[in-house]
Scaffold this motif. Sequence first.
Motif: not given
Length: 260
Positions: A72-76, A206-222
């Motif tokens: 969680y981050g805000q300001s410095d 207003r809320k600052g930033s929260t970093i969470i590990r989100q399930k994300t679809e990633v595409t790669s080339i085999s």
Amino acid sequence: MANSKFEYVRHFEMADNMLPSTWLVVRIDGRGFHRFSQTHNFAKPNDRRAIELMNRCAIEVMKDIKDIILAYGQSDEYSFIIPKSSNLYSRRSSKISSTVVSLFASNYVMHWAEYFGEDKLQYAPCFDSRTVCYPNDKVLRDYLSWRQADCHINNLFNTTFWALVKSGMTEDAAEKHLRGSFSKDKNEILFVEFNINYNNIEPIYRKGSTIIRQKTEVTSISPRNGEEVKRIKLIPTAIYDDIIGQDFWDRHPELLAEKR
Ligand code: DGT
Ligand code: MG
Ligand code: MG
Ligand code: MG
Ligand code: MG
């Protein structure tokens, strides 16, 4: 292997392992960022480039240190949350603090130009760091609520203060005008004098930033057959939610789960 006669000095190093089975929070904070933000002409009250650079650094730290479940981050400042079950660096306090803050600071310098473009970094930024243990989920949530409430209080004040100054008031007069005022007074000034509904200001401020590990679809080339492969990966991602209320924790039950 024979020990040298000098090796006894090793015993001068004191153990600083944090209590087991407690949440660990590493908080880093910019050193002298009052001056740093002035030297680098940060926008007032909030500089979007500075916030996005801080978020990028936190994301890079989380990509490297997999034990961190949320930041969680805000300001410095940024707080990194390590779960009760973690045995990162045998829970040695200074090892954890120094690794996190050093990674953060080197990323800040490395990625500066991506966010600030032609505006050059004028001197080497520095951050401090501490690791604190919190014995249960309630105090951990209270810790995060404390930081987010701090973000809200400062942002409401700064938004009102700079609106007054930009409208022609001196900084001294604006300071006096706001001394002893309550939240509702500042909301009122913003609405009546500047036609600003505070609740419509972007949540990142207003809320600052929260970093969470989100399930994300990633595409790669085999590499075998050159075909596209889609996979779901957990990618550290910035969100700007309220983390004080119960809602956020209900939507992310994995964060406080004992088993991970
Ligand atoms: P410290 O932490 O004791 O070494 O001292 P500072 O000067 O870093 O003070 P601190 O951490 O209490 O407050 C953060 C400072 O950074 C504060 O003066 C406001 C400034 N700052 C942070 N983000 C922004 C921003 O987006 N825009 C502007 N204009 N200033 C910012
Ligand atoms: Mg600071
Ligand atoms: Mg300070
Ligand atoms: Mg600070
Ligand atoms: Mg070494």
